[in-house]
Design an enzyme around this catalytic site. Structure first.
Site, PDB file in Angstrom:
ATOM      1  N   GLU A   1       0.853  -1.180   0.000  1.00  0.00           N
ATOM      2  CA  GLU A   1       0.000   0.000   0.000  1.00  0.00           C
ATOM      3  C   GLU A   1       0.895   1.238   0.000  1.00  0.00           C
ATOM      4  O   GLU A   1       0.472   2.320   0.369  1.00  0.00           O
ATOM      5  CB  GLU A   1      -0.992  -0.015   1.162  1.00  0.00           C
ATOM      6  CG  GLU A   1      -0.407  -0.295   2.513  1.00  0.00           C
ATOM      7  CD  GLU A   1      -1.467  -0.736   3.528  1.00  0.00           C
ATOM      8  OE1 GLU A   1      -2.125   0.143   4.078  1.00  0.00           O
ATOM      9  OE2 GLU A   1      -1.615  -1.951   3.773  1.00  0.00           O
TER      10      GLU A   1
ATOM     11  N   HIS B   1      -2.926 -11.584  11.677  1.00  0.00           N
ATOM     12  CA  HIS B   1      -2.492 -10.232  11.321  1.00  0.00           C
ATOM     13  C   HIS B   1      -2.389  -9.437  12.626  1.00  0.00           C
ATOM     14  O   HIS B   1      -3.327  -9.445  13.431  1.00  0.00           O
ATOM     15  CB  HIS B   1      -3.513  -9.594  10.372  1.00  0.00           C
ATOM     16  CG  HIS B   1      -3.280  -8.140  10.138  1.00  0.00           C
ATOM     17  ND1 HIS B   1      -2.068  -7.648   9.702  1.00  0.00           N
ATOM     18  CD2 HIS B   1      -4.093  -7.059  10.291  1.00  0.00           C
ATOM     19  CE1 HIS B   1      -2.148  -6.337   9.598  1.00  0.00           C
ATOM     20  NE2 HIS B   1      -3.359  -5.952   9.946  1.00  0.00           N
TER      21      HIS B   1
ATOM     22  N   CYS C   1      -3.859  -4.607   4.158  1.00  0.00           N
ATOM     23  CA  CYS C   1      -3.013  -5.599   4.838  1.00  0.00           C
ATOM     24  C   CYS C   1      -3.345  -7.037   4.445  1.00  0.00           C
ATOM     25  O   CYS C   1      -2.763  -7.976   4.992  1.00  0.00           O
ATOM     26  CB  CYS C   1      -3.112  -5.425   6.351  1.00  0.00           C
ATOM     27  SG  CYS C   1      -2.526  -3.824   6.913  1.00  0.00           S
TER      28      CYS C   1
END
Lengths: 87, 418
Positions: B90, B249, B122
């Site tokens: 990103e 994550h 993500c």
């Protein structure tokens, strides 16, 4: 003359006070309500996740947590919990 | 001379895994002190340090510096079998030209290679990993390898408040093949949950926006629903018993702790077991993320590296993995690991790399931030004054040759090995 709160709303308000104090033990009960946001009570993001998660679990609703993203204050949170319990 | 004999695991999955998390860091207490943040919040954040880029590091150098040891460990014949290169970021450096084109050059990969850059906040790297594993397993190019590199830089400052100490910097390189020494994927065992929301985003090369509650609530809803989708595909899947380890994550470790509690409560696990279960199955994956910060789509692979480097994997077992990206998209999937997986990741020396980062004082950090916020801004020409930051870089221990960003010449980014 003031109207007494609906029994379910009163029970939900009690539950909210109980759950908030279980995560933020230092907060006095009378502050938990009205136009205050959980942030105003000193809840950080993890505290807020815990509080919303416990409220969903204790009320037995199947509402996604995301539905609580836009809730502006504790009063509106109680409104949402009451609506979802009536579904 | 040949290397030590390796037992060859069957299936498809991760052959090698490495991370690069820069040369500099700041301790979280130092950043809290400098910003005047409430130190009582550190407990729920569960972070101790975070990586900071230096001005001669960017998404390209991070990607190359993470992947180079992986590529260098291959023979020329094996290297030529990297037929797909994906960068997930990103932190794009151009609207058209991909980070992967630069990375391909500096890794010296074959010109018979399919290159692409993906963006899905993500979640991007996991989308690429799963797509690539499906491609490898399809058998259209037997013996092929795919290299997926998640790479990002942070563009956050004090406006991010309590998210600033959790921002990370770096890259994770994931080599996929039919020799899954690090993790064999459970093919067909996956669950997805995705929908449109604006929980966090990068609308400009200079700043991110985030709605903290919306983002954390979306993450947690996605965890429950992607696992439910996984369980609908995998007969008998039970979050308490199917997985020996859980990796998620990790934007900050405190969220993973809350996520574990939610998942376990929903599975009906007694509350008394939660702490022990968290310590045993989740904590090993949090050590590296807690000292690096959020690596964006590399975060879940940093957490996997942390697990495999923790000493907790001493026998064959199954890992449940949850990947989430804002916007939002998510996946719960799984794979199998063993002591060879741990040894393969350990050989990369990640623990020493993280330990060796130079710790910055708050005043150095704020000075650096001004430079770092220029990293992704498109300009026709720019020269990086790296000499000014070399003194900081020299404080990092165990320096090896690395790729450095030297500037931009007619929109073409320039790099050199140092």
């Amino acid at each position: 003359m003031t109207l007494a709160p609906h029994p379910q709303r009163a029970a939900t308000e009690r539950l909210v006070r109980e759950v908030v104090r279980s995560i933020l033990p230092g907060v006095s009960e009378e502050l938990i309500g009205g136009k205050r946001h959980l942030k105003d009570l000193g809840a950080d993001s993890v505290d807020r996740v815990e509080i919303i998660g416990l409220l969903i679990e204790r009320t037995g609703i199947s509402t996604p947590m995301s539905e609580f993203s836009d809730v502006p204050d504790i009063e509106a949170m109680v409104d949402l919990l009451c609506r979802e319990q009536q579904r | 001379m040949t290397g030590p004999e390796r037992s060859r695991r069957t299936g498809y999955g991760i052959e090698a895994l490495n991370v690069w998390c820069g040369l500099a860091a700041i301790t979280v207490p130092e950043l809290f002190r400098g910003r005047g943040l409430d130190p009582s919040r550190i407990e729920n954040l569960m972070m101790t340090r975070r990586s900071i880029g230096l001005p001669f590091e960017d998404p390209v150098t991070n990607a190359v510096n993470a992947a180079r040891p992986v590529v260098d460990a291959l023979s020329p014949q094996e290297r030529a079998r990297i037929e797909i290169l994906v960068t997930s970021t990103e932190s794009g450096v151009d609207y058209s030209k991909s980070v992967s084109s630069y990375v391909h050059k500096y890794l010296g990969l074959s010109r018979n290679c399919r290159m692409i850059e993906v963006k899905q906040a993500c979640f991007g790297a996991t989308a690429a990993v799963q797509t690539a594993v499906g491609y490898l397993a399809s058998g259209v190019s037997p013996g092929a390898k795919a290299l997926v590199i998640a790479t990002d830089v942070a563009v956050v400052d004090e406006a991010a408040e309590y998210s600033e100490p959790a921002a990370g910097h770096g890259a994770a390189a994931v080599l996929l093949s039919d020799d899954p020494r690090v993790m064999a994927m459970d093919l067909g065992a996956f669950g997805n949950y995705s929908y449109e929301t604006l929980d966090s985003a990068r609308p400009s090369p200079r700043f991110d926006i985030a709605d903290v509650d919306r983002s954390l609530f979306a993450y947690l809803d996605c965890l429950s629903n992607s696992f439910a989708d996984y369980a609908s595909r995998v007969e008998g899947a039970d979050v308490s018993t199917t997985f020996d380890h859980l990796v998620m994550h990790t934007p900050f470790a405190g969220l993973v702790k809350a996520a574990h509690r939610k998942l376990m409560r929903e599975s009906g696990r007694p509350a008394a077991d939660l702490q022990e279960d968290f310590a045993r199955r989740v904590t090993p994956s949090l050590r590296y993320p807690s000292t690096v910060g959020n690596l964006c789509s590399g975060s879940v692979y940093l957490a996997l590296a942390s697990l495999l480097d923790s000493g907790a994997v001493t026998e064959a077992g199954r890992v449940g993995i949850f990947s989430y990206g804002s916007g939002c998209s998510s996946e719960f999937f799984s794979g199998t690991v063993d002591e060879q997986s741990a040894a393969t990741v350990s050989a990369m020396g990640i623990a020493a790399h993280l330990e060796n980062r130079a710790d910055l004082a708050f005043s150095e950090y704020t000075e650096l931030l001004e430079e770092n916020l220029k990293c992704l801004v498109p300009v026709q020409n720019r020269t990086i004054d790296s000499g000014r930051w070399e003194a900081v870089a020299r404080r990092a221990g165990g320096r090896k040759e690395m790729l450095a960003f030297t500037g931009v010449k007619d929109y073409h980014r320039q790099y050199e090995w140092r």
